[in-house]
Enzyme design. Structure first.
Site, PDB file in Angstrom:
ATOM      1  N   ASP A 197       0.812  -1.218   0.000  1.00  5.43           N
ATOM      2  CA  ASP A 197       0.000   0.000   0.000  1.00  5.43           C
ATOM      3  C   ASP A 197       0.849   1.274   0.000  1.00  5.43           C
ATOM      4  O   ASP A 197       1.945   1.299   0.567  1.00  5.43           O
ATOM      5  CB  ASP A 197      -0.913  -0.003   1.237  1.00  5.43           C
ATOM      6  CG  ASP A 197      -1.991   1.053   1.138  1.00  5.43           C
ATOM      7  OD1 ASP A 197      -2.372   1.421   0.015  1.00  5.43           O
ATOM      8  OD2 ASP A 197      -2.459   1.517   2.195  1.00  5.43           O
ATOM      9  N   ARG A 254      -0.316   8.554 -10.496  1.00  2.00           N
ATOM     10  CA  ARG A 254      -0.383   7.399  -9.582  1.00  2.00           C
ATOM     11  C   ARG A 254       0.306   6.167 -10.178  1.00  2.00           C
ATOM     12  O   ARG A 254       0.906   5.368  -9.465  1.00  2.00           O
ATOM     13  CB  ARG A 254      -1.853   7.064  -9.292  1.00  2.00           C
ATOM     14  CG  ARG A 254      -2.581   8.095  -8.454  1.00  2.00           C
ATOM     15  CD  ARG A 254      -4.050   7.691  -8.298  1.00  2.00           C
ATOM     16  NE  ARG A 254      -4.175   6.334  -7.777  1.00  2.00           N
ATOM     17  CZ  ARG A 254      -4.102   6.035  -6.479  1.00  2.00           C
ATOM     18  NH1 ARG A 254      -3.935   6.984  -5.587  1.00  2.00           N
ATOM     19  NH2 ARG A 254      -4.221   4.779  -6.077  1.00  2.00           N
ATOM     20  N   HIS A 269       2.891   2.790  -8.911  1.00  2.00           N
ATOM     21  CA  HIS A 269       2.773   1.331  -9.107  1.00  2.00           C
ATOM     22  C   HIS A 269       4.037   0.773  -9.778  1.00  2.00           C
ATOM     23  O   HIS A 269       4.475  -0.326  -9.449  1.00  2.00           O
ATOM     24  CB  HIS A 269       1.533   1.005  -9.934  1.00  2.00           C
ATOM     25  CG  HIS A 269       0.253   1.377  -9.254  1.00  2.00           C
ATOM     26  ND1 HIS A 269       0.010   1.090  -7.929  1.00  2.00           N
ATOM     27  CD2 HIS A 269      -0.844   2.040  -9.698  1.00  2.00           C
ATOM     28  CE1 HIS A 269      -1.201   1.543  -7.592  1.00  2.00           C
ATOM     29  NE2 HIS A 269      -1.731   2.122  -8.642  1.00  2.00           N
ATOM     30  N   LEU A 293      12.298 -19.432  -2.518  1.00  2.00           N
ATOM     31  CA  LEU A 293      11.092 -18.768  -2.010  1.00  2.00           C
ATOM     32  C   LEU A 293       9.883 -19.063  -2.900  1.00  2.00           C
ATOM     33  O   LEU A 293       9.994 -19.036  -4.124  1.00  2.00           O
ATOM     34  CB  LEU A 293      11.360 -17.248  -2.014  1.00  2.00           C
ATOM     35  CG  LEU A 293      10.194 -16.324  -1.685  1.00  2.00           C
ATOM     36  CD1 LEU A 293       9.902 -16.345  -0.183  1.00  2.00           C
ATOM     37  CD2 LEU A 293      10.490 -14.889  -2.137  1.00  2.00           C
ATOM     38  N   SER A 297      -8.036  -5.104   4.923  1.00  2.00           N
ATOM     39  CA  SER A 297      -8.580  -4.911   3.575  1.00  2.00           C
ATOM     40  C   SER A 297      -8.895  -6.203   2.826  1.00  2.00           C
ATOM     41  O   SER A 297      -8.521  -6.355   1.666  1.00  2.00           O
ATOM     42  CB  SER A 297      -7.609  -4.063   2.733  1.00  2.00           C
ATOM     43  OG  SER A 297      -7.498  -2.778   3.284  1.00  2.00           O
TER      44      SER A 297
END
Ligand code: FPP
Length: 244
Positions: A25, A38, A42, A135, A200
């Site tokens: 976030d 924006r 991202h 991982l 959320s």
């Protein structure tokens, strides 16, 4: 239960969580704070995602699950949604590079509304990394915790109808087995950067006993040091799972 850490700058005796979930976030605020669109946030966030995966892999974390796109994120402007979808595609196109680091990739979420091209890339990345030993990264795309449970209950109901599964035969394990990915089990450490204190709709079932770590760092500013801090905090927690 956890492993002792290796190759890390965190305190040497920190206990390593096996499964870490992250809500990525703060991308939008990071970008607007710099006078950028924006979508630039991202893009920066996608690089951080890759760096954190690499770092987590290097210190021996088993599984990380990242919230990349929620079932609610379709409400965002088309340009922002398109940018996110392109970032996922671009990342998956380099899937063959995961081999070097042995990072295994899986997905959680409902792929149905995603483009055919993206779904193909997801399948290729999942298949070609299935045998890797490093991982495991679960990428949550078109994911919602409630949506995941509804999907699971529908599958269980269908089984009940077709195979005569008795209601009392349905256990917590039955529900777990019908969630999106078998690599996305209980979360030990749930990290939410970006200053908000909520989960959320992320991993509602799997986060039942997570330790939840909030920090103000916006995701594009999140570094391996922030991950170390979260792991250091986790090491000091006493997990009681409802006991004393
Ligand atoms: C929430 O921050 C973030 C998202 C909805 C998208 C997260 C996706 C990425 C970081 C890209 C990941 C890329 C790959 C390749 C996996 P926000 O934009 O809502 O932040 P804000 O609260 O500051 O507006």
């Amino acid at each position: 239960m956890g492993w002792f850490r290796k190759k890390t700058t965190a305190p040497a005796l920190a206990v390593l969580p096996r499964h870490i979930a992250v809500v990525m976030d703060g991308n939008g605020r990071w970008a607007t704070g710099r006078g950028l669109p924006r979508t630039a946030g991202h893009k920066a966030g996608a690089k951080v995602f890759e760096n954190i995966c690499r770092y987590a892999n290097s210190i021996g974390v088993e599984t990380m699950t990242f919230y990349a796109f929620s079932t609610e994120n379709w409400k965002r402007p088309k340009e922002e949604v398109d940018t996110l979808m392109k970032l996922f595609g671009d990342y998956l196109k380099q899937a063959d590079q995961f081999q070097k680091e042995q990072i295994r990739i899986r997905f959680v979420g409902d792929p149905a509304p995603l483009s055919e091209e993206l779904r193909q890339l997801m399948k290729h990345a999942e298949d070609s990394s299935a045998h890797f030993t490093g991982l495991t990264v679960n990428l949550a795309i078109n994911y919602g915790g409630r949506d995941e449970l509804v999907h699971a209950f529908r599958k269980i109901a269908a089984k009940a109808k077709e195979e005569g599964l008795a209601p009392e035969a349905i256990t917590e394990q039955t529900v777990s087995e019908h969630l999106y990915a078998d690599t996305c089990g209980d979360v030990d450490l749930f990290i939410r950067p970006g200053g908000e204190h909520r989960i959320s709709n992320f991993l509602l079932w799997q986060a039942a006993y997570s330790e939840i770590y909030f920090c103000d760092t916006l995701w594009p500013d999140f570094t391996s040091k922030d991950l170390d801090e979260a792991i250091g905090w986790y090491s000091g927690r006493q997990r009681r799972f409802g006991g004393i």
